[in-house]
Scaffold this active site. Structure first.
Site, PDB file in Angstrom:
ATOM      1  N   ASP A 174       2.024  -8.208  -7.577  1.00  0.00           N
ATOM      2  CA  ASP A 174       1.818  -7.967  -6.144  1.00  0.00           C
ATOM      3  C   ASP A 174       0.348  -7.673  -5.840  1.00  0.00           C
ATOM      4  OD1 ASP A 174       2.530  -7.625  -3.505  1.00  0.00           O
ATOM      5  OD2 ASP A 174       4.171  -6.237  -3.935  1.00  0.00           O
TER       6      ASP A 174
ATOM      7  N   ASP B  74       8.129 -11.004   2.817  1.00  0.00           N
ATOM      8  CA  ASP B  74       8.976  -9.821   2.623  1.00  0.00           C
ATOM      9  C   ASP B  74      10.200  -9.885   3.522  1.00  0.00           C
ATOM     10  OD1 ASP B  74       7.416  -8.737   0.729  1.00  0.00           O
ATOM     11  OD2 ASP B  74       6.644  -7.074   1.933  1.00  0.00           O
TER      12      ASP B  74
END
Ligand code: GLA
Length: 702
Positions: free
Chosen positions: A448, A508
């Site tokens: 990430d 997301d």
């Protein structure tokens, strides 16, 4: 010395580029559908000649892949530098050419300035062209301000730009801009990563290009740092597109021992609309970009803990999830954020990559064993490029982050960015990651990157190269390790990272109503195989919207399937629907991931795709809105042989209430046998009146 050719051509199976080299530059006289080999290139050039437009330099400059401002090209120079502390008027002239059927290397030189540019154009087996440009210096030191990866005169049919923009949780939405008016357009990123803007993916279209008809050019910059693009109209009305890495002034210093390699640019042409173009990009990713170790490997069903328990990991919670996942047929268990240091929220511990003792009292090794004993492998979330000010790492090495000495250190998500260009930082990260992967025999990392780089001044380019070096080192040590690139969702997605990773996290936002348009944007350049696609909780934590399990699970089949919710909180009926779709995904993933994808562009708030491989195909049609007509139009299929016959079935479970409006249910269960021409022309009139209805359609050539 053989005489330099006056013209050269480069071909893919479906496209041709023609360069005219006679005038000391490289004029692009043709870019489009493939020309016959018998085509007389000299005549083609003559045919394209036009009278000189008024108000031009006395020696008008042709539309070239290297516009030369020093000789009167009006646009922004593709290469900008300061030589000996002064702006430099470069006059790069074609000096040498080497060409064969699949590659042309054009050498440009400005001997006075001591600057050389090599422009290497290759036609790739998947049907794309790749351009790599490198600068070298023979004389003075220089500061490079810009060096485009691609500068392309646009054909006259190019009237529209389709580019992609977005924000967190709403990525890759396409916008169309007319190019026939207005002076210039531009875009780019500033945060040391490509960002949510999606602008290093561009489509140039002709008026009315659609999914299946019309001409279009697709461009991509394979670069994960900042980029910039421009479309400029010259005084004689020609359009030129330029794409490259964005550099801070002073960021790149050149010398006789230090050249500059611009990131590769990719270029594809289709005369069969956007779906045809997407197929070229998909093939290229599958055959020419992804690490060979990931190609053809079945893509395992994930259970990711993020939307199941957030930071609230505990031994009991995880044990419950392991059992639930195993009973549903999950193949990979992914520990997302919250497993390390003392991380109970996003305020601490980035950099302290040891498992939380309260959650993993015996370490990650035994936990991984437990996961494997239930038939799954283990994956882990990491954010290696970051550090929390509240971390042991930061307390030990406060100078390892990007910062201005003496100045305040501004955070985002309470975190700072590590300076990967420092050898001790990169070594420390490599050691920690290597140890984690080895100790727990990890199968996958979700890598990430949750904030842009700042303070950035002059650091982002080197930071991007340092990231590649770290990934390459880790991959060399662990070649079977799968890596996902994530940056708060789709904030950093490109082919340079994909050559080191096996999938991307497009967003997301797991709400399928939002994910479908994001997926549509992604699928223009990325194959289904690399697009992570998860079933999230209900209601969705980002949008607050409630969507049935039927719709969530069916839509997620189109991608790399996963669950990002706690199955323990679902009703038995929802769990059964989920399990059925996991089984369906496993049965069809070879077709979905190795097949050719056809957009079905269902319209009226609907989305549709058909993946076809060998003699089998699976289609999805997903209705998000209440259609304008009583029922959405019949689903017309693509890519089938009109002469062949196909068995067509609707796999169960069927969506309610739509299923109650489906006539001839027995036939849809046992399968219709229909000629391709019916599927291509009449289509399938499936009930799609209700918003949030999705059907999967199985096809087999008989
Ligand atoms: C980012 C990612 C999410 C999740 C969180 C964890 O936002 O995009 O998927 O991993 O971080 O903090």
């Amino acid at each position: 010395m053989p005489k330099r050719p006056d013209r050269i051509r480069l071909d893919t199976a479906a496209a041709t580029l023609v360069f005219d080299l006679a005038q000391g530059c490289a004029a692009l006289t043709y870019a489009g559908a493939r020309l016959p080999l018998t085509c007389d290139l000299a005549d083609l050039g003559r045919l394209g000649e036009r009278a000189v437009a008024p108000n031009q330099p006395d020696q008008p400059q042709p539309a070239s892949i290297l516009p030369n401002p020093t000789r009167g090209n009006a646009g922004t120079p593709p290469i900008l530098m300061w030589l000996e502390n002064r702006p430099c008027a470069l006059d790069l002239q074609l000096a040498a050419v080497q060409a064969d059927v699949s590659e042309a290397t054009l050498e440009f030189a400005d001997e006075l300035a001591g600057v050389h540019l090599q422009s290497r154009w290759r036609s790739l087996p998947a049907g794309l062209f790749e351009v790599r440009q490198s600068l070298t210096l023979t004389g003075h030191e220089a500061i490079l301000l810009a060096c485009a990866s691609l500068s392309l005169p646009l054909p006259a049919w190019a009237t529209h730009l389709r580019h992609f923009s977005g924000r967190w949780a709403r990525e890759m939405r396409s916008t169309v801009t007319c190019l026939t008016q207005g002076p210039s357009l531009s875009g780019g990123s500033q945060g040391g990563r490509s960002g949510f803007g999606g602008g290093q993916w561009l489509l140039i279209e002709e008026q009315d290009t659609g999914e299946h008809h019309g001409r279009c050019l697709g461009l991509h910059l394979a670069w994960s740092g900042d980029y910039e693009w421009r479309i400029e109209r010259a005084d004689d009305s020609r359009l030129q597109v330029t794409l490259g890495a964005r550099l801070d002034p002073g960021e790149i210093r050149l010398g006789t021992d230090r050249g500059f390699d611009a990131p590769p640019a990719l270029l594809a042409f289709s005369s069969a609309g956007r779906s045809g173009l997407a197929q070229l990009f998909h093939r290229h990713v599958q055959e020419g970009v992804l690490p060979t170790s990931t190609r053809g490997k079945p893509r395992k069903v994930h259970l990711n803990t993020w939307e199941a328990c957030g930071f609230g990991q505990s031994p009991e919670r995880l044990e419950g999830l392991i059992e639930e996942a195993a009973s549903l047929g999950v193949e990979r268990f992914v520990l997302d954020d919250g497993w390390f240091g003392s991380r109970e929220d996003d305020r601490s511990s980035l950099g302290d990559w040891q498992p939380r003792p309260d959650v993993f009292p015996h370490g990650l090794g035994p936990f991984a064993e437990r996961v494997r004993s239930r038939g799954m492998d283990l994956g882990l979330w990491v954010e290696p490029e970051m550090v929390s000010p509240d971390s042991d790492l930061y307390r030990l090495h406060p100078d390892w982050c990007l910062h201005v000495p003496g100045a305040e250190r501004a955070t985002q998500r309470h975190q700072l960015v590590l300076d990967l260009t420092r050898a001790e930082v990169a070594d420390d990260l490599f050691r920690k990651l290597d140890q984690l992967v080895s100790e727990a025999d990890l199968a996958y990392l979700k890598w990430d990157h949750n904030r842009p780089l700042f303070p950035r001044a002059g650091r982002a380019h080197a930071q991007t190269l340092a990231l590649y070096a770290l990934l390459d080192r880790l991959r060399a040590r662990h070649p079977a390790l799968d890596i996902e690139t994530c940056a708060s969702g789709g904030g950093r997605v490109d082919y340079a990272l994909l050559s080191r990773c096996h999938r991307v996290w497009p967003s997301d936002n797991n709400d399928p109503i939002e994910r479908l348009p994001t997926l549509q944007g992604c699928l223009q350049f990325l194959p289904l195989a690399v697009c992570g696609h998860h079933v999230g909780p209900d209601p969705n934590p980002i949008t607050g919207r409630s969507v049935s399990m039927h719709f969530r699970s069916r839509v997620a089949v189109f991608g790399h399937y996963g669950i990002e919710a706690d199955p323990g909180t679902m009703t038995a009926a929802d769990r059964a629907v989920l399990a059925a779709h996991i089984a369906l995904y496993k049965h069809w993933r070879d077709v979905l991931h190795a097949g050719t994808l056809h957009s079905l562009g269902a319209g009226q708030g609907g989305y549709g795709w058909l993946a076809w491989h060998g003699t089998r195909g699976l289609a999805l049609v997903a209705q998000t809105e209440y259609p304008q007509d009583h029922d959405a139009p019949p689903l017309v299929l693509r890519g089938l042989d009109p002469e062949a016959r196909y068995r067509v079935k609707l796999p169960e479970p069927w969506p309610e209430p739509a299923a109650s409006r489906l006539p001839h249910q027995a036939r849809w269960r046992s399968g219709w046998e229909l000629p391709g021409s019916v599927l291509l022309n009449a289509g399938l009139p499936l009930p799609l009146t209700h918003p949030h209805t999705a059907w999967l359609i199985e096809l087999e050539r008989t």
